[in-house]
Scaffold this motif. Sequence first.
Motif, PDB file in Angstrom:
ATOM      1  N   SER A   1     -50.144  37.872  15.129  1.00 16.28           N
ATOM      2  CA  SER A   1     -49.101  36.583  15.427  1.00 16.28           C
ATOM      3  C   SER A   1     -48.125  36.782  14.196  1.00 16.28           C
ATOM      4  CB  SER A   1     -49.930  35.511  15.326  1.00 16.28           C
ATOM      5  OG  SER A   1     -50.633  35.162  14.117  1.00 16.28           O
TER       6      SER A   1
ATOM      7  N   ALA B   1     -45.472  38.912  15.532  1.00 15.66           N
ATOM      8  CA  ALA B   1     -44.677  38.226  16.473  1.00 15.66           C
ATOM      9  C   ALA B   1     -43.576  36.997  16.169  1.00 15.66           C
ATOM     10  CB  ALA B   1     -45.565  37.712  17.462  1.00 15.66           C
TER      11      ALA B   1
ATOM     12  N   ARG C   1     -40.698  38.551  14.231  1.00 17.61           N
ATOM     13  CA  ARG C   1     -39.524  39.013  15.182  1.00 17.61           C
ATOM     14  C   ARG C   1     -38.662  38.155  15.846  1.00 17.61           C
ATOM     15  NH1 ARG C   1     -41.707  43.185  19.811  1.00 17.61           N
ATOM     16  NH2 ARG C   1     -39.434  43.204  19.787  1.00 17.61           N
TER      17      ARG C   1
ATOM     18  N   ASP D   1     -44.183  46.703  12.857  1.00 15.97           N
ATOM     19  CA  ASP D   1     -45.568  46.526  13.269  1.00 15.97           C
ATOM     20  C   ASP D   1     -46.487  47.030  12.238  1.00 15.97           C
ATOM     21  OD1 ASP D   1     -47.838  45.209  13.928  1.00 15.97           O
ATOM     22  OD2 ASP D   1     -47.734  45.819  15.977  1.00 15.97           O
TER      23      ASP D   1
END
Length: 296
Positions: free
Chosen positions: A115, A118, A121, A137
């Motif tokens: 998370s 995410a 990004r 990642d």
Amino acid sequence: MTNTQTPAQYANWNHLYSGKVRDLYEPADGSREHLLVVTSNRVSAFDFMLEPPIPEKGAVLTALSRWWFAELGVPHHLASEGPEAPAEVADRSMVTMRLDMLPIECVVRGAITGSGYAEYRETGAVCGIELPEGLSDGDLLETPIFTPAFKAELGDHDENITFERACEIVGPEIAAELRELSLTIFTRARDLAAARGLILADTKFEFGRHPETGELILADEVLTSDSSRFWDADAYETATGTQRMQSFDKQIVRDWLSANWNKQGEPPVLPDEIVERTRARYLELFTRLTGNEHLA
């Protein structure tokens, strides 16, 4: 979240609460100093409880937590005296001090993934902490970061929050102490794991306050496969993409479900091969960290 399991009953203990994996009990005599934390073999993914459970999972998580509590050198919630755990769950339970638990999960990230990746990004930051551009990642961070979360009610997802929001919830002094403690513990654990060929990518800690002294006490599980991402250091250096980040947890279960279930209706029963591979993965982390082949 689907969960039809009925918690077991034990002599001298009354059931208090059940989460996805753990069941809490309090002494039947009405005393308030202790709790019994029983770790089940239950396994969940995508907010569903799955069948069958993973054999020995509860014992592995419990043994690993006990080992870390002994290694870390910080105050923890294991009771040095008090009522005994029921014999039938002695290998997967802990008798602990009863604490005033704080509503903050103390997440520390030594790598950017999950998370956190995410969020990075989308915003270039995690929980308000700006990070360098161009991270991929799984990239390791030069300095671990403290990214707290607000604990959700059972069945809901925890909410990532900024440090400033944590200060509003628990007060600035406690928030600062939580951050310092969490980063200190993470650094100790990361270095110990590295000596055993493992990368501690991230983890979450929970703390409670001693009801009489107010001291912050490390509680719940600690640095287990269910609360942390550990990666194999050799694989991380030689593999590419997500293959470098194979965690010692239930990712095998998630991957199989993603390939064999459309997430509609009840999930399928896990095949024996997936159950055994997951069990072996949990045990492998315990053995590599502790050097012990057996849980007892």
